[in-house]
Structure formats: structure tokens, C-alpha cells
Design a protein around this motif. Structure first.
Motif, PDB file in Angstrom:
ATOM      1  N   THR A 115       0.831  -1.211   0.000  1.00  0.00           N
ATOM      2  CA  THR A 115       0.000   0.000   0.000  1.00  0.00           C
ATOM      3  C   THR A 115       0.864   1.260   0.000  1.00  0.00           C
ATOM      4  OG1 THR A 115      -1.654  -1.155   1.314  1.00  0.00           O
ATOM      5  CG2 THR A 115      -1.829   1.212   1.243  1.00  0.00           C
TER       6      THR A 115
ATOM      7  N   ASP B 195      -4.784   0.413  -5.221  1.00  0.00           N
ATOM      8  CA  ASP B 195      -3.347   0.364  -4.885  1.00  0.00           C
ATOM      9  C   ASP B 195      -2.635  -0.854  -5.462  1.00  0.00           C
ATOM     10  OD1 ASP B 195      -4.496  -1.440  -3.062  1.00  0.00           O
ATOM     11  OD2 ASP B 195      -3.403  -0.683  -1.313  1.00  0.00           O
ATOM     12  N   HIS B 196      -3.300  -2.023  -5.448  1.00  0.00           N
ATOM     13  CA  HIS B 196      -2.646  -3.256  -5.900  1.00  0.00           C
ATOM     14  C   HIS B 196      -3.674  -4.371  -5.973  1.00  0.00           C
ATOM     15  CE1 HIS B 196      -3.000  -4.454  -1.757  1.00  0.00           C
ATOM     16  NE2 HIS B 196      -2.329  -3.377  -1.380  1.00  0.00           N
TER      17      HIS B 196
HETATM   18 MN    MN Z   1      -3.109  -2.181   0.229  1.00  0.00          MN
END
Ligand code: MN
Ligand code: GP9
Length: 420
Positions: free
Chosen positions: A104, A277-278
Motif C-alpha cells: 500500500t 493500490d494493488h
Molecule cells: Mn493495500
């Protein structure tokens, strides 16, 4: 190996870097950095300054992947609010996440600093005292108040220190929130609903502001949402099904947040940026995702799914458009800078609105371009469209030219080059 390993690793690495490390910038490295910035191609002026002087509200959404957008399960949209929003926004549908060991926090770093994170460990832990050129610093120079909001422990990912270096004026962490509602993780995370509701009240009321919000509820494990009222059909009770439910919850909270911004008159006065974020679906758990999308597994297809949505709205924009250039989180800062009418000094990324280039470099050295996919650990190259192998020797020059971005970024970080 898990989060504890990372934090232990970072601590020992920090000592090595700070105390024993050789951090002198040698002339050749300085020349490489200078050559890189000198050779950056000039971009155009499309949408230049359309959000000049406006507030900036940027939301980084936990584990929000691209494939859920405009998709349904059992006849119901997974992200109905974002789907509706996109119709009146700039929507970038080919953006790759580029995080590494800092997860993050790496995504935050990419979008606010436009440098790559480190190959190993977290940049927040290893280089929290470096000199950075960043989005908050650029906006501060223009008279903005800059604040970051994340309802979690202040020191997780070494954020307290790192945010100082990145240049945020204010950091609102868990102690600044009333714990009146919980959702996600094991039920201990402040709910996104409450987080948004309370954060909005903290936005600056005097000056133009930059507010950067990082959500939390859709963090794995997604089991908290198992009984959540969203029908995921055959995926009920599975990792993938729970992920879809978590995303549906995050979407609901984002929808409410947008409504609140409108009610407070902030929507028409702010540039609003939303991105993921991912990944949320790990490789271990990816079989259900491939089945759901009706795609056969291959390493190329896996890489192509490592995308996050990027959604941007500026005041006055009513009819949305889709940008399908390939890019990454490193491109967010220069793209925002163009819309807000300034040029970032040392961003590594490209302005997604004005570039003709179409590529993303992943932190493990893999590359996705509109022509090919390079898989670093296999040292193999595939045609982007067909997935057929390509003769790597014909592309070595191109690959190296792109990988150079990672090298330049690494030198800047490891040698604290901007300080020098
Ligand atoms: Mn994250
Ligand atoms: C808590 C959360 C961490 O700070 O943001 O998320 P992660 O890096 O584990 O995705």
C-alpha cells in the motif's frame, strides 16, 4: 513471508543504508540522472490547467483491481457507483500497479512522488529521510494545505516519518477518528463509510487543499464480508466471492462519498482522483478469477490482470472518455500536474493525457507495452496481442531503454540524489 518479515527486514536494511551504506553520488550516476531528465520527450497541452486552482481530492482504494469495473455477477454490477461515475470522468483502463515490498505504501509513493519503489523492502522504511519532489510539495508552493488521511496506526509502514519527507502538512491517523463503525479485516478496521464521513469534516475550509485518502475496509482477508448482502452465486463462501463482496462494499462507500462531496459543494470545486493500490486476488487464489472472466491461464494473461482502475473528474466535465494507453501508478502525479497547470520537476512518469507512449514497467523488471510483454524472471518476451513468443534479441535495446527508468529511480533513492 508476511508483513512481520518485511518490517524486520526493513529495520535491518535501514541500519545498513543509513549507517554502513555508501551513499555518495558518483559523477557517472549524476550524469545518468541528468541525461534521463534531459531526454524526456516533451508532451502536449491537452487539458492543460483545466483544474488549476481547484482542490485536489485523491482516494487510493485498498485492493481495487481493474477487472471488476463494468462487470457483473449474477446479473448485478460489482461496482455500480464507479460504473456510473466513469460515464462522466476520464477513465484510464490500462493502468498497472507497480508496488513492491511496501505494498500500500509503495502505491502512495508512486502516485505522490512519481519515483519507483525499491526492488526489495519498503521505501518508506528504508529511505524516510530522503529529499523528495512530490505532489504535496508542489501544491504547497501554490498555496495549498496538504493532508493525508488513513485510519490506521500512525507508524505502520513508517508513515509518520515518510509523510514528513513527502511533504504533507497534516497526517490524520486512527487516533483522529471516532471508532463508531467497523468493516473489514477481522472487524477491527474503521469502516470506509465512517472514514469518509469523518475525513470530509477535516478538509481545510480556508485555503485550497489537497486531501489524500487511503481506504482500509477492502483489505484481505475478505472473510469479514462473507455474510454481506451481495449475491456472488457459485462463489459464495470462497476467497474470490468474498473479494467481490468487499469491493462491492468499497464501491458503496465511494458512492456515498461522492454524494457528500456534491452536497457540500466540493465536487464542482475539486479535481477528484480515484485509483486502486494493488491486487486483491493473489496468484494462489486466481483460478476462480480466470474462470469468472472465462480466460485460460497463462503468465501473460496473469500479468494483464494486474491492473487498477484510474478515474479522474475535473469540475465541469460531464461526458466521460476512456484512455487506453498503457501506464502505471508512477504516471498519476504528472497527469494530475498537467490538469492542475504545472510541470512536475523530477517526475519519472508520463502525463497519460498527452503521451503517445504506451507502457508500464513493473517493479520486478517485467514490462507491459502495447507491442510486447517482457517477463523478467523468465527473461522471455511475448507478443502483447497474441501471447506468442517473440525473438528477444531484436528487442534488447528497447527493453534496456525502459528498464533504465528503474535504474535511474534506484540511484535517486539509494544515493539521495535530489539532496545533492
Ligand atoms: Mn493495500
Ligand atoms: C494498513 C494498510 C496496509 O496501513 O494500508 O495495507 P497493505 O500494505 O497490507 O495492503
Amino acid at each position: 513471508l508476511g508483513i512481520l518479515y518485511f518490517h524486520f527486514y526493513d529495520a535491518s536494511d535501514f541500519l545498513e543504508n543509513q549507517i554502513f551504506g555508501e551513499r555518495n553520488l558518483v559523477p557517472q550516476e549524476k550524469a545518468e540522472i541528468e541525461a534521463f531528465y534531459r531526454n524526456r520527450s516533451k508532451t502536449g497541452n491537452n487539458l492543460r490547467g483545466v483544474a488549476q486552482g481547484k482542490n485536489l481530492i485523491m482516494v487510493q482504494v485498498e485492493a481495487l483491481q481493474g477487472f471488476v469495473i463494468n462487470n457483473t455477477i449474477n446479473g448485478k454490477e460489482i461496482t455500480p457507483n464507479l460504473n456510473k461515475l466513469i460515464k462522466e470522468c476520464l477513465y484510464f483502463d490500462n493502468i498497472y500497479y507497480q508496488v513492491s515490498g511496501g505494498n500500500t505504501s509503495d502505491a502512495e509513493f508512486l502516485s505522490n512522488v512519481s519515483l519507483y519503489p525499491l526492488y526489495e523492502g519498503s521505501v518508506y522504511s528504508r529511505f524516510p529521510n530522503n529529499t523528495y519532489y512530490s505532489l504535496p510539495k508542489a501544491l504547497k508552493e501554490l498555496g495549498y494545505t496538504t493532508s493525508v488521511f488513513h485510519a490506521f496506526d500512525a507508524d505502520f509502514w513508517n508513515r509518520r516519518e515518510a509523510y514528513k519527507a513527502i511533504g504533507f502538512d497534516n497526517y490524520y491517523y486512527v487516533d483522529h477518528y471516532i471508532k463508531d463503525d467497523f468493516a473489514g479485516w477481522d472487524g477491527t478496521a474503521l469502516s470506509d463509510a465512517s472514514f469518509f464521513r469523518q475525513s470530509i469534516e477535516k478538509f481545510d475550509k480556508e485555503k485550497p487543499f489537497y486531501s489524500f485518502l487511503i481506504t482500509l475496509s477492502s483489505h484481505h482477508p475478505f472473510t469479514y464480508f462473507e455474510d454481506f448482502d451481495f449475491d456472488v452465486g457459485k462463489y459464495e463462501g470462497t476467497y474470490f466471492g468474498n473479494y467481490l463482496k468487499a469491493v462491492n462494499y468499497a464501491d458503496k462507500c465511494l458512492g456515498q462519498f461522492i454524494n457528500d462531496l456534491k452536497a457540500k459543494g466540493l465536487w464542482d470545486n475539486s479535481l477528484v482522483v480515484i485509483y486502486g493500490d494493488h491486487q486483491g486476488v493473489t496468484k494462489q487464489e486466481c483460478a476462480a478469477m480466470f474462470e469468472y472472466l472465462d480466460i485460460g491461464y497463462s503468465e501473460c494473461e496473469w500479468i494483464k490482470l494486474q491492473k487498477v482502475p484510474l478515474i479522474i473528474h475535473y469540475p465541469g466535465l460531464e461526458n466521460g472518455s476512456v484512455y487506453s494507453n498503457i501506464g502505471g501508478e508512477v504516471d498519476i502525479f504528472p497527469t494530475i500536474a498537467n490538469l492542475m497547470g504545472f510541470t512536475p520537476k523530477y517526475a519519472i512518469g508520463k502525463d497519460l493525457i498527452n503521451t503517445n507512449e504506451s507502457y508500464a514497467i513493473l517493479r520486478n523488471g517485467s514490462i507491459v507495452s502495447n507491442e510486447f510483454i517482457y517477463i523478467s524472471n523468465e527473461q522471455a518476451l511475448y507478443d502483447y496481442n497474441t501471447g506468442d513468443p517473440l525473438p528477444i534479441n531484436n528487442y534488447v535495446k528497447k527493453i534496456n531503454a525502459l528498464i533504465n527508468e528503474l535504474c535511474v529511480s534506484d540511484i535517486i533513492l539509494e544515493k539521495d540524489a535530489f539532496k545533492k
